[in-house]
Design a protein around this motif. Structure first.
Motif, PDB file in Angstrom:
ATOM      1  N   HIS A   1       0.835  -1.190   0.000  1.00  0.00           N
ATOM      2  CA  HIS A   1       0.000   0.000   0.000  1.00  0.00           C
ATOM      3  C   HIS A   1       0.873   1.245   0.000  1.00  0.00           C
ATOM      4  O   HIS A   1       1.959   1.252   0.579  1.00  0.00           O
ATOM      5  N   PHE A   2       0.354   2.275  -0.631  1.00  0.00           N
ATOM      6  CA  PHE A   2       0.978   3.591  -0.587  1.00  0.00           C
ATOM      7  C   PHE A   2       0.622   4.254   0.740  1.00  0.00           C
ATOM      8  O   PHE A   2      -0.419   3.940   1.331  1.00  0.00           O
ATOM      9  N   PRO A   3       1.434   5.214   1.209  1.00  0.00           N
ATOM     10  CA  PRO A   3       1.079   5.932   2.441  1.00  0.00           C
ATOM     11  C   PRO A   3      -0.300   6.602   2.380  1.00  0.00           C
ATOM     12  O   PRO A   3      -1.034   6.609   3.376  1.00  0.00           O
ATOM     13  N   VAL A   4      -0.674   7.150   1.223  1.00  0.00           N
ATOM     14  CA  VAL A   4      -1.998   7.772   1.105  1.00  0.00           C
ATOM     15  C   VAL A   4      -3.103   6.729   1.276  1.00  0.00           C
ATOM     16  O   VAL A   4      -4.156   7.026   1.854  1.00  0.00           O
ATOM     17  N   ASP A   5      -2.879   5.505   0.806  1.00  0.00           N
ATOM     18  CA  ASP A   5      -3.867   4.430   0.982  1.00  0.00           C
ATOM     19  C   ASP A   5      -4.111   4.168   2.465  1.00  0.00           C
ATOM     20  O   ASP A   5      -5.252   4.009   2.902  1.00  0.00           O
ATOM     21  N   VAL A   6      -3.029   4.103   3.216  1.00  0.00           N
ATOM     22  CA  VAL A   6      -3.120   3.804   4.647  1.00  0.00           C
ATOM     23  C   VAL A   6      -3.734   4.987   5.393  1.00  0.00           C
ATOM     24  O   VAL A   6      -4.643   4.816   6.208  1.00  0.00           O
ATOM     25  N   THR A   7      -3.267   6.192   5.083  1.00  0.00           N
ATOM     26  CA  THR A   7      -3.798   7.394   5.744  1.00  0.00           C
ATOM     27  C   THR A   7      -5.287   7.561   5.460  1.00  0.00           C
ATOM     28  O   THR A   7      -6.079   7.850   6.370  1.00  0.00           O
ATOM     29  N   THR A   8      -5.698   7.358   4.224  1.00  0.00           N
ATOM     30  CA  THR A   8      -7.117   7.463   3.872  1.00  0.00           C
ATOM     31  C   THR A   8      -7.911   6.360   4.567  1.00  0.00           C
ATOM     32  O   THR A   8      -9.049   6.584   4.999  1.00  0.00           O
ATOM     33  N   GLY A   9      -7.314   5.179   4.690  1.00  0.00           N
ATOM     34  CA  GLY A   9      -7.960   4.107   5.446  1.00  0.00           C
ATOM     35  C   GLY A   9      -8.180   4.500   6.892  1.00  0.00           C
ATOM     36  O   GLY A   9      -9.245   4.222   7.472  1.00  0.00           O
ATOM     37  N   TYR A  10      -7.185   5.185   7.489  1.00  0.00           N
ATOM     38  CA  TYR A  10      -7.336   5.665   8.868  1.00  0.00           C
ATOM     39  C   TYR A  10      -8.489   6.669   8.973  1.00  0.00           C
ATOM     40  O   TYR A  10      -9.322   6.578   9.866  1.00  0.00           O
ATOM     41  N   VAL A  11      -8.521   7.626   8.055  1.00  0.00           N
ATOM     42  CA  VAL A  11      -9.563   8.660   8.087  1.00  0.00           C
ATOM     43  C   VAL A  11     -10.946   8.027   7.912  1.00  0.00           C
ATOM     44  O   VAL A  11     -11.882   8.332   8.669  1.00  0.00           O
ATOM     45  N   SER A  12     -11.083   7.146   6.929  1.00  0.00           N
ATOM     46  CA  SER A  12     -12.378   6.488   6.726  1.00  0.00           C
ATOM     47  C   SER A  12     -12.752   5.666   7.949  1.00  0.00           C
ATOM     48  O   SER A  12     -13.928   5.607   8.331  1.00  0.00           O
ATOM     49  N   GLY A  13     -11.776   5.034   8.587  1.00  0.00           N
ATOM     50  CA  GLY A  13     -12.043   4.231   9.774  1.00  0.00           C
ATOM     51  C   GLY A  13     -12.549   5.048  10.945  1.00  0.00           C
ATOM     52  O   GLY A  13     -13.463   4.626  11.664  1.00  0.00           O
ATOM     53  N   VAL A  14     -11.975   6.234  11.148  1.00  0.00           N
ATOM     54  CA  VAL A  14     -12.451   7.112  12.228  1.00  0.00           C
ATOM     55  C   VAL A  14     -13.889   7.535  11.960  1.00  0.00           C
ATOM     56  O   VAL A  14     -14.745   7.500  12.851  1.00  0.00           O
ATOM     57  N   ILE A  15     -14.166   7.906  10.710  1.00  0.00           N
ATOM     58  CA  ILE A  15     -15.529   8.331  10.358  1.00  0.00           C
ATOM     59  C   ILE A  15     -16.516   7.181  10.519  1.00  0.00           C
ATOM     60  O   ILE A  15     -17.560   7.329  11.166  1.00  0.00           O
ATOM     61  N   LEU A  16     -16.184   6.025   9.949  1.00  0.00           N
ATOM     62  CA  LEU A  16     -17.095   4.872  10.050  1.00  0.00           C
ATOM     63  C   LEU A  16     -17.264   4.421  11.500  1.00  0.00           C
ATOM     64  O   LEU A  16     -18.381   4.105  11.931  1.00  0.00           O
ATOM     65  N   GLY A  17     -16.164   4.378  12.247  1.00  0.00           N
ATOM     66  CA  GLY A  17     -16.241   3.958  13.653  1.00  0.00           C
ATOM     67  C   GLY A  17     -17.153   4.860  14.466  1.00  0.00           C
ATOM     68  O   GLY A  17     -17.958   4.385  15.273  1.00  0.00           O
ATOM     69  N   ALA A  18     -17.051   6.173  14.236  1.00  0.00           N
ATOM     70  CA  ALA A  18     -17.910   7.122  14.957  1.00  0.00           C
ATOM     71  C   ALA A  18     -19.367   6.969  14.525  1.00  0.00           C
ATOM     72  O   ALA A  18     -20.266   6.967  15.372  1.00  0.00           O
ATOM     73  N   LEU A  19     -19.593   6.831  13.222  1.00  0.00           N
ATOM     74  CA  LEU A  19     -20.968   6.651  12.739  1.00  0.00           C
ATOM     75  C   LEU A  19     -21.598   5.378  13.303  1.00  0.00           C
ATOM     76  O   LEU A  19     -22.759   5.385  13.733  1.00  0.00           O
ATOM     77  N   PHE A  20     -20.827   4.301  13.313  1.00  0.00           N
ATOM     78  CA  PHE A  20     -21.348   3.051  13.870  1.00  0.00           C
ATOM     79  C   PHE A  20     -21.600   3.178  15.374  1.00  0.00           C
ATOM     80  O   PHE A  20     -22.569   2.613  15.890  1.00  0.00           O
ATOM     81  N   TYR A  21     -20.763   3.913  16.076  1.00  0.00           N
ATOM     82  CA  TYR A  21     -20.967   4.117  17.505  1.00  0.00           C
ATOM     83  C   TYR A  21     -22.302   4.813  17.765  1.00  0.00           C
ATOM     84  O   TYR A  21     -23.092   4.379  18.609  1.00  0.00           O
TER      85      TYR A  21
END
Length: 190
Positions: free
Chosen positions: A155-175
């Protein structure tokens, strides 16, 4: 602008990937395997049942299963839409990366490892933060897990960073979804 970001992303990947050495390769290959993290998952499930009891614990585990399925499928949708080739499979780039026999197929953007691990971590931190202060240490899981993807050149660094950002958003929405559903069905601790 986009071309400049892509070029910097490639340069950062080459730099970070080449920081690795053979003595650490087996460690990072182990880290990138989801099954390596089974003790962490088991411990978190133990905390859920200890904190919430059986009824709410089972509800929470089922909700986590929905989170995992949704996050995985949403990531696949994004990957199949963007169709960014993984660095280890990209002609003109893979020659600059350290060579591993581990070369997953599929697309690169965004990192499913980073996204799912961050989604679960965000959800669990929000869920347990009032009860278990040390739950914040769980943030190390996606950080280490995501870096393993760069180390291995998948993975490229942007792939991982974007994965982190999407994860924070999805995790909060699911919470917030979890809280609304829990309130609606009125689960309490047993």
């Amino acid at each position: 602008m986009i071309e400049n970001i892509i070029q910097k992303d490639k340069e950062l990947l080459i730099y970070l990937n080449n920081l690795g050495s053979e003595q650490w390769d087996s460690f990072w290959l182990t880290i990138t395997n989801q099954f390596t993290w089974t003790p962490l998952f088991a411990f978190v499930l133990f905390l859920v049942f200890k904190q919430f009891g059986w009824k709410k614990g089972i509800f929470t585990v089922l909700f986590i299963a929905v989170i995992v399925a949704f996050s995985d499928q949403f990531t696949n949708l994004i990957k199949n839409t963007t169709e960014r080739i993984r660095p280890c499979n990209t002609e003109g780039l893979k020659e600059y990366l350290r060579d591993f026999t581990y070369k997953p197929r599929g697309y690169s953007f965004w990192s499913g490892h980073a996204s799912l691990s961050t989604t679960i971590t965000t959800f669990m931190i929000l869920l347990l933060r009032k009860h278990i202060r040390l739950i914040y240490l769980m943030i190390l899981f996606p950080l280490i897990f995501g870096y393993s993807r760069i180390y291995l050149g998948v993975h490229f660094p942007v792939d991982v960073t974007t994965g982190y950002v999407s994860g924070v958003i999805l995790g909060a929405l699911f919470y917030f979804g979890y809280l609304a559903l829990e309130k609606r069905i009125r689960l309490g601790k047993e």
